[in-house]
Design a protein around this motif. Sequence first.
Motif, PDB file in Angstrom:
ATOM      1  N   ARG A  25      -0.728 -27.672 -44.627  1.00  0.00           N
ATOM      2  CA  ARG A  25      -1.972 -27.388 -44.411  1.00  0.00           C
ATOM      3  C   ARG A  25      -2.154 -25.598 -44.305  1.00  0.00           C
ATOM      4  O   ARG A  25      -3.520 -25.308 -44.289  1.00  0.00           O
ATOM      5  CB  ARG A  25      -2.422 -28.095 -43.336  1.00  0.00           C
ATOM      6  CG  ARG A  25      -2.391 -29.479 -43.195  1.00  0.00           C
ATOM      7  CD  ARG A  25      -3.501 -30.063 -44.184  1.00  0.00           C
ATOM      8  NE  ARG A  25      -3.338 -31.569 -43.946  1.00  0.00           N
ATOM      9  CZ  ARG A  25      -4.128 -32.270 -43.407  1.00  0.00           C
ATOM     10  NH1 ARG A  25      -5.039 -31.680 -42.350  1.00  0.00           N
ATOM     11  NH2 ARG A  25      -3.965 -33.504 -43.294  1.00  0.00           N
ATOM     12  N   CYS A  26      -1.390 -25.080 -44.333  1.00  0.00           N
ATOM     13  CA  CYS A  26      -1.388 -23.483 -44.374  1.00  0.00           C
ATOM     14  C   CYS A  26      -2.226 -22.890 -45.373  1.00  0.00           C
ATOM     15  O   CYS A  26      -3.150 -21.963 -44.948  1.00  0.00           O
ATOM     16  CB  CYS A  26       0.042 -22.966 -44.003  1.00  0.00           C
ATOM     17  SG  CYS A  26       0.821 -23.013 -42.362  1.00  0.00           S
ATOM     18  N   PRO A  27      -1.869 -22.836 -46.445  1.00  0.00           N
ATOM     19  CA  PRO A  27      -2.540 -22.310 -47.434  1.00  0.00           C
ATOM     20  C   PRO A  27      -4.216 -22.494 -47.739  1.00  0.00           C
ATOM     21  O   PRO A  27      -4.701 -21.370 -48.003  1.00  0.00           O
ATOM     22  CB  PRO A  27      -1.781 -23.056 -48.956  1.00  0.00           C
ATOM     23  CG  PRO A  27      -0.654 -23.485 -48.527  1.00  0.00           C
ATOM     24  CD  PRO A  27      -0.795 -24.105 -46.961  1.00  0.00           C
ATOM     25  N   GLN A  28      -4.685 -23.534 -47.542  1.00  0.00           N
ATOM     26  CA  GLN A  28      -6.175 -23.697 -47.669  1.00  0.00           C
ATOM     27  C   GLN A  28      -6.850 -23.317 -48.974  1.00  0.00           C
ATOM     28  O   GLN A  28      -7.700 -22.695 -49.001  1.00  0.00           O
ATOM     29  CB  GLN A  28      -6.922 -23.179 -46.411  1.00  0.00           C
ATOM     30  CG  GLN A  28      -6.331 -23.683 -45.083  1.00  0.00           C
ATOM     31  CD  GLN A  28      -7.100 -22.792 -43.625  1.00  0.00           C
ATOM     32  OE1 GLN A  28      -8.058 -22.261 -43.975  1.00  0.00           O
ATOM     33  NE2 GLN A  28      -6.263 -22.560 -42.695  1.00  0.00           N
ATOM     34  N   GLY A  29      -5.942 -23.463 -49.977  1.00  0.00           N
ATOM     35  CA  GLY A  29      -6.264 -23.399 -51.280  1.00  0.00           C
ATOM     36  C   GLY A  29      -5.899 -21.773 -51.479  1.00  0.00           C
ATOM     37  O   GLY A  29      -6.467 -21.470 -52.892  1.00  0.00           O
ATOM     38  N   ASN A  30      -5.294 -20.979 -50.954  1.00  0.00           N
ATOM     39  CA  ASN A  30      -4.883 -19.648 -51.068  1.00  0.00           C
ATOM     40  C   ASN A  30      -3.781 -19.398 -51.709  1.00  0.00           C
ATOM     41  O   ASN A  30      -3.103 -18.246 -51.720  1.00  0.00           O
ATOM     42  CB  ASN A  30      -5.181 -18.668 -49.698  1.00  0.00           C
ATOM     43  CG  ASN A  30      -6.657 -18.830 -49.444  1.00  0.00           C
ATOM     44  OD1 ASN A  30      -7.466 -18.088 -50.017  1.00  0.00           O
ATOM     45  ND2 ASN A  30      -6.803 -19.779 -48.249  1.00  0.00           N
TER      46      ASN A  30
END
Length: 460
Positions: A99-104
Amino acid sequence: LELAIDLPRNVGRSSIEPSDPDKKKLSLPPTKIINSPRNDGRSNEESNQLKETLSPRLIKSAKTNNAKLPPPKQFKSYPGFTTETSVVCGNHKAISCDRCPQGNGASWCNGECEWRDNACVRSSKLDHIHPDYFRITERYAFQQVMNQNHEYVNVIMVRSPYRDKGDEDLYNFYKDDIVFLGISSFESFPLKSPNPYSSKYDSEYYLNMFTGFLHNMKEPDSYFPADVKTILMSQSDFNLNEATAFGQKHAHDEKIYDFVYSGGDQEVEQDCVGWASYNKNFSFVRQALEVMCSPEFNVTGVLVANKNKAGTKACTIPAACEGKMVQTTFLDQGKFFGYLAKARWAFLPQICDASPRVSSQALSMNIPLLMNQNIMGGWKYMVEGETGEFFHDMSDFKESLRKILDNTRGGNSPYKPLELAKSKYGNVNSGPRLFEFVKKNWGDRVQFPDGTASLIPTGA
């Protein structure tokens, strides 16, 4: 994340009975993390170290040098955790690495996680520690351990009695997967506290609990079972660089006080009667001040944390001390060091103190000690005539006071406290000793990051 945590006035266990395996699903209350600077030496250096390493937990390379150890097994998490698991992704948190990237993408996958095979997963650099290591050490009793490169190892220090049954259940659940060692850091732990304001527990329970203990006892074999591995070492032996550097920078400051006394966070509104005041033996300080402020000695000093935080009320002291004693509020580390640098010696009258940080910090600043011979821990820092003087009680206090005054009010003090501190204490000396102690006794259970030569307990 600031890990300086205020202890409640009554710290202890709710029960001395071993936990029932059927009760392991006990829900744990969330741990409250409080910013709490300390004037007794348990603050800045360690807090700064933790800010660099825990927040955002920028984990460095951690290859292991235990090639013969089996690959990590699948670990289970304690079922009683009431808060969701979380990981530090770098400068933010998430419930899990994916869940860390959050699309980044990869730029948001750091800290405890790494970008691998086009996905954010738990960092391979943490394979040698239990996945719940950081969740466990959010609770006050449990203390993290790092090597000299700020890399975590799968060892947790237990530095105080358990605050509740949940701490005990956590230990019992994880003790086969993590090495738990006791460490002298709080009151007279692991022995029961004589402090009437502390919760009570049986000494035998903690003496028998851990397979190893870092202690401050003169005769450990009289207390610990034969199968418990022990080493004469305490929290106050570590993290002295800040005090040493401050002492060197201010080595030529004018001495305007005879002594400094650190009272912790005293109960000023109750006229310094309570948990902290008992630990710092303020009732004895009042007796000693009658002597020190008399015309015979005319001592000047600083009583730290002897005023309330608003600076409007101070603990009562003898009338003869008016104009001779400075009473301060609770101080941050830098201000405390500032007073200590301007003093000729540090006054340690306490008895119920297992790890007096002020004593080792004073030595590191080349400040000698006037110390109570009955102190639980810290006696090892005293070499009479070299690092200061002992007194036993009021019967010989005048004699010891006269000796340290005569030796420090002139220009040629015979004391050399810095020499002892540099030769025996601080991370450079205590860290390798702790590493060898752990490696010798639990090397088959702990994977050390490659190049590990020193181990250091973190936290206040």
